[in-house]
Design a protein around this motif. Structure first.
Motif, PDB file in Angstrom:
ATOM      1  N   TRP A 179     -16.173  -7.536   9.469  1.00 31.21           N
ATOM      2  CA  TRP A 179     -14.834  -7.128   9.452  1.00 31.21           C
ATOM      3  C   TRP A 179     -14.281  -6.795  10.863  1.00 31.21           C
ATOM      4  CZ3 TRP A 179     -13.269  -7.103   4.573  1.00 31.21           C
ATOM      5  CH2 TRP A 179     -14.279  -7.223   3.352  1.00 31.21           C
ATOM      6  N   TYR A 180     -12.941  -7.461  10.994  1.00 28.29           N
ATOM      7  CA  TYR A 180     -12.200  -7.195  12.224  1.00 28.29           C
ATOM      8  C   TYR A 180     -11.076  -6.744  11.946  1.00 28.29           C
ATOM      9  CZ  TYR A 180     -16.288 -10.202  13.745  1.00 28.29           C
ATOM     10  OH  TYR A 180     -17.419 -10.429  14.000  1.00 28.29           O
ATOM     11  N   ARG A 181     -10.470  -6.999  10.747  1.00 30.27           N
ATOM     12  CA  ARG A 181      -9.079  -6.517  10.569  1.00 30.27           C
ATOM     13  C   ARG A 181      -9.044  -5.556   9.314  1.00 30.27           C
ATOM     14  NH1 ARG A 181      -5.756  -9.822   8.531  1.00 30.27           N
ATOM     15  NH2 ARG A 181      -7.021 -11.498   7.535  1.00 30.27           N
ATOM     16  N   ARG A 182      -8.433  -4.690   9.229  1.00 31.02           N
ATOM     17  CA  ARG A 182      -8.088  -3.534   8.328  1.00 31.02           C
ATOM     18  C   ARG A 182      -7.092  -4.083   7.263  1.00 31.02           C
ATOM     19  NH1 ARG A 182      -6.204   0.927  12.833  1.00 31.02           N
ATOM     20  NH2 ARG A 182      -4.949  -0.988  13.312  1.00 31.02           N
ATOM     21  N   ASP A 183      -7.561  -4.728   6.421  1.00 32.42           N
ATOM     22  CA  ASP A 183      -7.055  -5.488   5.286  1.00 32.42           C
ATOM     23  C   ASP A 183      -7.546  -4.724   3.781  1.00 32.42           C
ATOM     24  OD1 ASP A 183      -6.174  -7.052   3.097  1.00 32.42           O
ATOM     25  OD2 ASP A 183      -5.698  -8.578   4.671  1.00 32.42           O
ATOM     26  N   VAL A 184      -6.650  -3.834   3.337  1.00 26.77           N
ATOM     27  CA  VAL A 184      -7.145  -3.112   2.073  1.00 26.77           C
ATOM     28  C   VAL A 184      -7.439  -3.806   0.702  1.00 26.77           C
ATOM     29  CG1 VAL A 184      -6.374  -0.898   2.849  1.00 26.77           C
ATOM     30  CG2 VAL A 184      -4.879  -2.308   1.289  1.00 26.77           C
TER      31      VAL A 184
END
Length: 267
Positions: A179-184
């Protein structure tokens, strides 16, 4: 002087008009960019003022499902909010980051929330960034002390929206748990969660009633680059230089030609 080397009057006039048009276009373009940067400067200063007011305000209950459709980055991001519910540590997501503490992970966990205003209201899920996790502790088995599957928690933090597509952020690889992006939305799709509505935002925890010693909350970076004034000055200077070139070409250069001695013209 060889008469054949003298440029044709028509061609010289065309070149001069083309240069005048070029300078006019530059003046319009650079002035427009400068005005745009001044507008952006006003917007950025207003944003900084609003965000500073939000992050230092008393925490309020986090927005519930009936309010989610009204939330935007402009009216909601960095609000200081309060959440109560049950964390689900077994469904966590570790998002790679690089902070003042070095490379590591943001440890996200879903929080099962019941709306405080009405105990009969439907529950919802809000993802919480519990804090910074050192790289060697990514595997839950490597952490000192095990957490239960459900963990009653009270969380105070800042409301945030996820990372969109970005040139400098790699895409998440859920199937490999990278995981690299904060995407709920991606978090929720990759984990087994109760069939409940999921908030379109997450909360950066500043404090929590259940923060273990190996987690460091409260590292939210609230820094806004504000180079708009220097950009505006640069564009206006370029516009001014083109104005000077336009004036010279339109007035002073023809006057200098008329003032040349005839002997120079015939040389």
């Amino acid at each position: 002087m060889d008469p054949s080397s003298i440029p044709a009057p028509g061609r010289s006039k065309f070149k001069r008009r083309a240069l005048l048009g070029f300078f006019l276009l530059n003046i319009f373009l650079f002035s427009s960019l400068g005005i745009w940067q001044v507008q952006r400067l006003g917007w950025k200063l207003d944003l900084i003022e609003r965000v500073n007011a939000r992050i230092h305000a008393e925490p309020a209950d986090a927005p519930g499902p009936t309010q989610w459709s009204q939330l935007t980055r402009e009216n909601a991001e960095y609000r200081r909010v309060l959440l109560q519910g049950e964390l689900l540590p077994g469904q966590e997501v570790a998002v790679y980051t690089n902070t003042e503490l070095g490379p590591g992970y943001w440890l996200f966990a879903p929080l099962l929330v019941r709306q405080a205003a009405d105990s009969d209201a439907p529950q919802a899920i809000v993802w919480v960034n519990r804090g910074y996790l050192p790289m060697p502790l990514r595997d839950p088995a490597s952490r000192p002390g095990a957490e239960p599957a459900r963990l009653p928690a009270t969380v105070t933090g800042l409301l945030r929206f996820g990372d969109g597509k970005h040139l400098f952020l790699r895409d998440n690889v859920p199937q490999e748990n990278r995981w690299y992006r904060r995407d709920v939305k991606e978090f929720s799709a990759a984990r087994t969660l109760p069939q409940l509505p999921v908030a379109p935002y997450f909360v950066d925890a500043q404090a929590s009633s259940v923060t273990p010693s190996w987690l460091t909350p409260g590292l939210t970076q609230v820094n806004f680059r504000n180079n708009h004034l220097s950009y505006a000055i640069t564009w206006f200077v370029l516009a001014a230089l083109n104005v000077a070139a336009f004036i010279y070409l339109l007035w002073f250069e023809p006057r200098q030609r008329r003032q040349r001695p005839q002997s120079q013209e015939d040389a």
